[in-house]
Design a protein around this motif. Structure first.
Motif, PDB file in Angstrom:
ATOM      1  N   GLY A 138     -17.382  17.284  -6.207  1.00  0.00           N
ATOM      2  CA  GLY A 138     -18.748  17.217  -7.220  1.00  0.00           C
ATOM      3  C   GLY A 138     -19.959  16.252  -7.520  1.00  0.00           C
ATOM      4  N   PHE A 139     -18.924  15.627  -7.738  1.00  0.00           N
ATOM      5  CA  PHE A 139     -19.839  14.781  -8.300  1.00  0.00           C
ATOM      6  C   PHE A 139     -18.839  13.022  -8.344  1.00  0.00           C
ATOM      7  CE2 PHE A 139     -21.009  18.380 -11.291  1.00  0.00           C
ATOM      8  CZ  PHE A 139     -21.968  18.510 -11.043  1.00  0.00           C
ATOM      9  N   GLU A 140     -20.073  11.842  -7.689  1.00  0.00           N
ATOM     10  CA  GLU A 140     -19.494  10.645  -7.677  1.00  0.00           C
ATOM     11  C   GLU A 140     -20.114   9.924  -9.278  1.00  0.00           C
ATOM     12  OE1 GLU A 140     -18.085   8.693  -5.071  1.00  0.00           O
ATOM     13  OE2 GLU A 140     -18.025   6.884  -6.254  1.00  0.00           O
ATOM     14  N   ILE A 141     -19.080   9.182 -10.200  1.00  0.00           N
ATOM     15  CA  ILE A 141     -19.428   8.844 -11.458  1.00  0.00           C
ATOM     16  C   ILE A 141     -18.965   7.025 -11.952  1.00  0.00           C
ATOM     17  CG2 ILE A 141     -18.898  11.059 -12.907  1.00  0.00           C
ATOM     18  CD1 ILE A 141     -16.446  10.161 -14.348  1.00  0.00           C
ATOM     19  N   PRO A 142     -19.707   6.523 -12.481  1.00  0.00           N
ATOM     20  CA  PRO A 142     -19.368   5.671 -12.709  1.00  0.00           C
ATOM     21  C   PRO A 142     -17.730   5.311 -13.787  1.00  0.00           C
ATOM     22  CG  PRO A 142     -20.533   5.909 -14.335  1.00  0.00           C
ATOM     23  CD  PRO A 142     -20.477   6.990 -13.353  1.00  0.00           C
ATOM     24  N   ASP A 143     -17.081   4.034 -13.432  1.00  0.00           N
ATOM     25  CA  ASP A 143     -15.343   3.530 -13.543  1.00  0.00           C
ATOM     26  C   ASP A 143     -15.576   3.683 -15.848  1.00  0.00           C
ATOM     27  OD1 ASP A 143     -13.083   3.325 -14.162  1.00  0.00           O
ATOM     28  OD2 ASP A 143     -13.614   1.088 -13.405  1.00  0.00           O
ATOM     29  N   GLU A 144     -15.927   4.967 -15.667  1.00  0.00           N
ATOM     30  CA  GLU A 144     -15.846   4.873 -16.740  1.00  0.00           C
ATOM     31  C   GLU A 144     -14.873   6.311 -17.991  1.00  0.00           C
ATOM     32  OE1 GLU A 144     -19.705   4.032 -19.937  1.00  0.00           O
ATOM     33  OE2 GLU A 144     -20.174   5.411 -18.103  1.00  0.00           O
ATOM     34  N   PHE A 145     -14.316   6.266 -18.723  1.00  0.00           N
ATOM     35  CA  PHE A 145     -13.195   7.024 -19.224  1.00  0.00           C
ATOM     36  C   PHE A 145     -13.579   8.516 -19.380  1.00  0.00           C
ATOM     37  CE2 PHE A 145      -9.747   9.937 -21.564  1.00  0.00           C
ATOM     38  CZ  PHE A 145      -8.470   9.412 -19.967  1.00  0.00           C
ATOM     39  N   GLY A 150     -12.862  20.609 -18.400  1.00  0.00           N
ATOM     40  CA  GLY A 150     -11.361  20.146 -18.848  1.00  0.00           C
ATOM     41  C   GLY A 150     -10.742  19.119 -18.505  1.00  0.00           C
ATOM     42  N   LEU A 151     -11.195  18.320 -19.024  1.00  0.00           N
ATOM     43  CA  LEU A 151     -10.601  16.371 -18.541  1.00  0.00           C
ATOM     44  C   LEU A 151     -10.083  16.018 -20.376  1.00  0.00           C
ATOM     45  CD1 LEU A 151     -13.309  15.594 -15.783  1.00  0.00           C
ATOM     46  CD2 LEU A 151     -10.939  14.787 -15.845  1.00  0.00           C
ATOM     47  N   ASP A 152      -9.011  15.316 -19.940  1.00  0.00           N
ATOM     48  CA  ASP A 152      -8.680  14.957 -21.478  1.00  0.00           C
ATOM     49  C   ASP A 152      -8.626  13.649 -22.078  1.00  0.00           C
ATOM     50  OD1 ASP A 152      -5.791  15.290 -20.140  1.00  0.00           O
ATOM     51  OD2 ASP A 152      -5.206  14.617 -21.749  1.00  0.00           O
ATOM     52  N   TYR A 157     -10.153  17.553 -26.307  1.00  0.00           N
ATOM     53  CA  TYR A 157     -11.702  17.669 -25.880  1.00  0.00           C
ATOM     54  C   TYR A 157     -11.624  18.167 -24.590  1.00  0.00           C
ATOM     55  CZ  TYR A 157     -12.135  12.873 -28.179  1.00  0.00           C
ATOM     56  OH  TYR A 157     -12.303  12.738 -29.240  1.00  0.00           O
ATOM     57  N   ARG A 158     -11.092  18.851 -23.883  1.00  0.00           N
ATOM     58  CA  ARG A 158     -10.936  19.602 -23.001  1.00  0.00           C
ATOM     59  C   ARG A 158     -11.723  21.120 -22.780  1.00  0.00           C
ATOM     60  NH1 ARG A 158      -6.138  18.080 -19.115  1.00  0.00           N
ATOM     61  NH2 ARG A 158      -4.468  17.735 -20.329  1.00  0.00           N
ATOM     62  N   ASN A 159     -12.126  20.932 -24.244  1.00  0.00           N
ATOM     63  CA  ASN A 159     -12.837  22.481 -24.139  1.00  0.00           C
ATOM     64  C   ASN A 159     -14.347  22.198 -24.008  1.00  0.00           C
ATOM     65  OD1 ASN A 159     -11.645  21.318 -26.159  1.00  0.00           O
ATOM     66  ND2 ASN A 159     -12.782  22.762 -27.381  1.00  0.00           N
ATOM     67  N   LEU A 160     -15.271  20.871 -23.803  1.00  0.00           N
ATOM     68  CA  LEU A 160     -16.261  20.954 -23.555  1.00  0.00           C
ATOM     69  C   LEU A 160     -16.720  21.124 -22.705  1.00  0.00           C
ATOM     70  CD1 LEU A 160     -16.808  16.571 -25.161  1.00  0.00           C
ATOM     71  CD2 LEU A 160     -16.084  19.383 -27.186  1.00  0.00           C
TER      72      LEU A 160
END
Ligand code: IMP
Ligand code: MG
Length: 176
Positions: A138-145, A150-152, A157-160
């Motif tokens: 879907g998307f390339e993203i920078p190395d950040e958490f 879905g991501l927690d 925070y999964r529901n954001l």
């Protein structure tokens, strides 16, 4: 936190992934296996953009502990449908080191599918420890958490409805 991908952008990305998947399989049946728990939001949105005959299943893979350390990967395939002779697409939230998808691919290969491809919402730049690359990104993203969609972070925070990068003070503090 800092929003990286808002709702509109995410929906465009999911539609693009669905078009890419459709261009490969056309009207052929597909078995989509979501990796619990991070892929649930993507699976829900993606399958509603697909019109080929579709079976949906899940597999559980847990390894991630906190933001940087990686635990030992545990795969639970008890809930997975039979994939023998099937065209399978594994769906995960993010391709980080790549170890999770590579281990899942090896596990599924032993079950005799016709083919196995992989789809991830996000690919983190420069983090990969494997030579394998996912088929649909879907998307390339920078190395950040990142969290949301879905991501927690420690199961929060999964529901954001958006994807956001955590600030360092949010990473240090215990999530709600
Ligand atoms: P990999 O095996 O290193 O590719 O990690 C894949 C798993 O790690 C994903 O399914 C996520 O659960 C988790 N993960 C990796 N990066 C992040 C992140 O930035 N936020 C939340 N979870 C992440
Ligand atoms: Mg995960």
């Amino acid at each position: 936190m800092k929003i990286l991908l808002d709702e509109t952008t995410l929906q465009e990305g999911v539609r693009r992934m669905a078009r890419d998947i459709t261009s490969i399989y056309g009207d052929r049946p597909v078995t989509m296996i979501g990796v619990l728990t991070g892929s649930v939001v993507l699976v829900a949105d993606l399958i509603r953009q697909l019109s080929m005959p579709l079976r949906v299943g899940v597999v559980q893979a847990s390894s991630y502990r906190g933001t940087t350390t990686r635990g030992h990967l545990v795969i639970n395939s008890d809930l997975m449908p039979d994939i023998t002779g099937r065209d399978v697409v594994i769906v995960d939230d993010i391709f980080d080191t790549g170890n999770t998808l590579v281990e899942l691919l090896a596990m599924m290969d032993r079950l005799g599918p016709m083919s196995v491809r992989t789809a991830v919402l996000l690919r983190k730049t420069g983090r990969q420890e494997v030579t394998y690359e996912p088929n649909f990104v879907g998307f390339e993203i920078p190395d950040e958490f990142v969290v949301g969609y879905g991501l927690d972070y420690h199961d929060a925070y999964r529901n954001l409805p958006f994807v956001a990068a955590l600030e360092s003070q949010e990473i240090d503090s215990t999530p709600p």
